[in-house]
Design an enzyme around this catalytic site. Structure first.
Site, PDB file in Angstrom:
ATOM      1  N   GLY A  78     -39.399  58.735  12.733  1.00 13.49           N
ATOM      2  CA  GLY A  78     -38.607  59.693  13.507  1.00 13.49           C
ATOM      3  C   GLY A  78     -37.457  59.040  14.254  1.00 13.49           C
ATOM      4  O   GLY A  78     -37.557  57.885  14.676  1.00 13.49           O
ATOM      5  N   ARG A 142     -39.859  58.460   6.021  1.00 16.05           N
ATOM      6  CA  ARG A 142     -41.257  58.201   6.374  1.00 16.05           C
ATOM      7  C   ARG A 142     -42.083  57.604   5.224  1.00 16.05           C
ATOM      8  O   ARG A 142     -43.316  57.646   5.269  1.00 16.05           O
ATOM      9  CB  ARG A 142     -41.907  59.496   6.876  1.00 16.05           C
ATOM     10  CG  ARG A 142     -41.402  59.965   8.236  1.00 16.05           C
ATOM     11  CD  ARG A 142     -42.371  60.922   8.898  1.00 16.05           C
ATOM     12  NE  ARG A 142     -41.871  61.441  10.168  1.00 16.05           N
ATOM     13  CZ  ARG A 142     -42.033  60.819  11.338  1.00 16.05           C
ATOM     14  NH1 ARG A 142     -42.651  59.659  11.390  1.00 16.05           N
ATOM     15  NH2 ARG A 142     -41.564  61.375  12.431  1.00 16.05           N
ATOM     16  N   ASP A 173     -47.200  52.187  13.097  1.00 26.45           N
ATOM     17  CA  ASP A 173     -47.559  52.056  11.673  1.00 26.45           C
ATOM     18  C   ASP A 173     -46.533  51.220  10.916  1.00 26.45           C
ATOM     19  O   ASP A 173     -46.896  50.359  10.116  1.00 26.45           O
ATOM     20  CB  ASP A 173     -47.636  53.441  11.015  1.00 26.45           C
ATOM     21  CG  ASP A 173     -48.961  54.113  11.316  1.00 26.45           C
ATOM     22  OD1 ASP A 173     -49.864  53.430  11.826  1.00 26.45           O
ATOM     23  OD2 ASP A 173     -49.075  55.324  11.057  1.00 26.45           O
ATOM     24  N   LYS A 199     -39.818  50.987  18.085  1.00 23.45           N
ATOM     25  CA  LYS A 199     -39.110  52.271  18.231  1.00 23.45           C
ATOM     26  C   LYS A 199     -40.091  53.424  18.301  1.00 23.45           C
ATOM     27  O   LYS A 199     -41.083  53.416  17.587  1.00 23.45           O
ATOM     28  CB  LYS A 199     -38.215  52.461  17.002  1.00 23.45           C
ATOM     29  CG  LYS A 199     -37.610  53.823  16.872  1.00 23.45           C
ATOM     30  CD  LYS A 199     -37.917  54.517  15.526  1.00 23.45           C
ATOM     31  CE  LYS A 199     -39.325  54.974  15.387  1.00 23.45           C
ATOM     32  NZ  LYS A 199     -39.594  55.878  14.268  1.00 23.45           N
ATOM     33  N   THR A 200     -39.918  54.379  19.122  1.00 23.64           N
ATOM     34  CA  THR A 200     -40.494  55.731  19.062  1.00 23.64           C
ATOM     35  C   THR A 200     -40.283  56.417  20.403  1.00 23.64           C
ATOM     36  O   THR A 200     -40.559  55.840  21.466  1.00 23.64           O
ATOM     37  CB  THR A 200     -41.990  55.793  18.681  1.00 23.64           C
ATOM     38  OG1 THR A 200     -42.388  57.158  18.740  1.00 23.64           O
ATOM     39  CG2 THR A 200     -42.923  54.978  19.555  1.00 23.64           C
ATOM     40  N   ASP A 202     -42.079  58.638  21.394  1.00 21.30           N
ATOM     41  CA  ASP A 202     -43.416  58.986  21.899  1.00 21.30           C
ATOM     42  C   ASP A 202     -43.923  58.009  22.958  1.00 21.30           C
ATOM     43  O   ASP A 202     -44.829  58.338  23.716  1.00 21.30           O
ATOM     44  CB  ASP A 202     -44.432  59.027  20.750  1.00 21.30           C
ATOM     45  CG  ASP A 202     -44.162  60.176  19.786  1.00 21.30           C
ATOM     46  OD1 ASP A 202     -43.166  60.887  19.978  1.00 21.30           O
ATOM     47  OD2 ASP A 202     -44.947  60.353  18.838  1.00 21.30           O
TER      48      ASP A 202
END
Ligand code: FBP
Length: 551
Positions: A78, A142, A173, A199-200, A202
């Protein structure tokens, strides 16, 4: 191409680097490392990359020149604000190592490596993307890099382009897979280093050495601006309860950070729901209780934040979803029978009759629309697509039902009108805050230093993030250090531990100590939009989460 006035000014922004990265860099090796758990298993699986030391960078007197180095870069998963600056940092870093160095971007995520889709990132091309949001410089995807034939296919193009190092910018992941790839190439003596970047939006890729993943800062600031605007609207009109679902596939870091920034009346934290084994009834009771209390004070309005992953943290919902997955398993008799029924009410009755007594009761307690959604939206594997469930509507509708019961009993005398929102994509490609612009550029630059020093199986790490950027500590962390063994799709696999919200951590404790006051009174805070120019107290502040964690 037309670009906005802000983008024009922003293009001139020179991201701040830690002192150690501003000139020549010296690497200091720390202690040898161990994985966070399952040390024996992880050591066996990563014989070439396990146990490497932590690395810290320090300013050096003399620059250590190298020959030109060709580097490949991949954006994985993402979007998160700042990805373009990571690439800018790598580019500037490898050009500093040697001006003849080249940077190649693999297009559309990890799949670009396997399918040999790439482009050379030149200085002119890159300049238009500096300090901008998005991943459109090379695109993301992805595809999971997990199989050795993918690794071998990738190696073909890496060899063809004479690429000596690959940087994978991704979440837990993708970085796990980056480490598996590093180990594989090392075991084959392939001559390709692999380095990861955290990175994220979230915020769930973090640990002692990775204080935060990039993008979390900007995304939560964007959501907090929007939440603050809604709070102000709610406080002006005084007639709506706003239920706002916030992105974050599983962990509730985004919800918690936004709550700390905006002080809403309700914010659910999935990790707490799981820990206390709360039922849907209890959650609904909790919110309805707050609505009633506020109504008793004449406040028929409020704001509630709901984390995207909540459903899967409610133990009874987890059981219900797994039973539904079995009943409606592709090709099963029950699925065929279910599909032959056309009327939605009859479909629900059919499903209720096949569930265990507890799940059936819960299923029938759900609003009809949500119950239909649970049996309609399936992913390619036939599973319920939990992320598509409108949790904000589910809770709002159930609270409404509960309040009408309470009204009959005289326990609620107010009004309850709802508005529903989902904030996620709105924040993922925002122009990076100064924090993310600086942090990302530093991460990319750090990756280039790791490459220059021949390191593989490391993740770029920049720490001490609540201090001014010049005092940040750059270095490298062996990815195996963050790993443990977990069951995935029926097999035990080495993975980077996902960081959930810690219920004994300072950010949650601060929230928990204040939430009752925020619920009953109106203590809204309106953060306003991200500021890129102006006083540092406004423009350079890290998240509340980081501030509380490092206080
Ligand atoms: P990453 O973990 O790859 O950074 O993506 C996180 C995320 O933004 C989640 O918050 C969200 O649930 C998911 O991506 C949405 O995915 P998609 O972009 O495929 O709709």
């Amino acid at each position: 191409m037309t670009i906005s006035p802000l983008q024009q000014e922003r293009a001139k922004y020179q991201p701040k680097l830690p002192h150690s990265l501003r000139g020549a860099v010296k690497i200091v090796e720390g202690e040898k490392t161990q994985s966070v758990d399952d040390q024996e298993d992880i050591a066996k699986l990563f014989p070439n990359t396990y146990g490497m030391p932590l690395l810290t960078f320090e300013a050096a007197d003399k620059p250590g020149g190298t020959g030109p180095v060709n580097v490949g870069v991949i954006l994985s998963g993402g979007q998160a604000p700042g990805g373009h600056n990571v690439i800018a940092g790598i580019f500037d870093g490898i050009k500093k190592l040697n001006p003849e160095s080249k940077l190649y971007g693999f297009l559309g995520g990890p799949g670009g490596l396997v399918d040999h889709k790439y482009m050379e990132i030149t200085a002119d091309y890159l300049d238009a993307f500096r300090n901008t949001g998005g991943f459109d410089i090379i695109g993301s995807g992805r595809t999971k890099l997990e199989e050795t034939d993918q690794f071998d296919k990738g190696l073909e193009i890496l060899k063809q382009l004479n690429i000596k190092a690959l940087v994978i910018i991704g979440g837990d992941d993708s970085n796990t897979n980056a480490c598996v790839l590093a180990e594989y190439y090392k075991s084959k003596d392939a001559g390709v280093q692999v380095v990861g970047c955290p990175k994220t939006i979230d915020g769930d890729l973090k640990n002692e050495m990775i204080e935060t993943s990039f993008g979390f800062d900007t995304a939560t600031k964007v959501y907090s601006e929007l939440i603050g605007n809604i709070e102000r609207d709610a406080n002006s009109a005084k007639k709506y309860w706003h239920f706002i679902k916030l992105m974050g596939r599983s962990a509730s870091h985004i919800g918690l950070e936004c709550a700390l920034q905006t002080q809403p009346n309700v914010c659910l934290i999935s990790e707490e729901v799981a820990e206390k084994k709360q039922t849907l009834h209890e959650i609904v009771d909790y919110i309805a209780g707050i609505v009633a209390k506020r109504a008793a004070n004449g406040n028929n309005f409020g704001v509630a934040l709901i984390p995207e992953g909540l459903i899967e943290f409610i133990p009874e919902m987890k059981i219900l979803i797994s039973e539904l997955n079995d009943i409606l398993a592709e090709g099963s008799e029950t699925e065929a029978e279910f599909k032959s029924i056309k009327d939605e009410k009859l479909r629900r009755e059919f499903v209720a009759g096949k569930l265990s007594a507890e799940s059936s009761a819960l299923y029938q307690f759900l609003p009809a629309g949500i119950a239909n959604q649970l049996t309609a939206d399936r992913d390619p594997h036939g599973n319920v697509q939990v992320s598509l469930i409108q949790t904000e509507t589910l809770l709002g509708e159930m609270v409404k039902k509960q309040l009408s019961e309470m009204k009959k009993e005289g326990r609620f005398k107010g009004k309850f009108n709802t508005q529903y929102h989902f904030f996620g994509y709105e924040g993922r490609c925002a122009a990076p805050s100064n924090f993310d612009a600086d942090y990302c550029y530093s991460l990319g630059y750090t990756a280039s230093v790791l490459i220059g020093q021949g390191k593989t199986g490391y993740m770029a790490s920049v720490r001490n993030l609540t201090a001014p950027a010049e005092q940040w500590i750059a270095g490298g962390v062996p990815v195996t250090m963050m790993m443990n063994m977990e069951r995935r799709h029926g097999h035990m696999k080495p993975v980077i531990q996902k960081a959930l919200v810690l219920l004994d951590g300072a950010p949650f404790l601060h929230f928990a100590a204040n939430r009752n006051k925020w619920a009953e009174e109106t203590c809204f805070v309106y953060p306003g939009p991200i500021q890129y120019f102006g006083p540092s107290t406004v423009c350079d502040q890290p998240t509340r989460t980081l501030q509380l964690e490092q206080a």
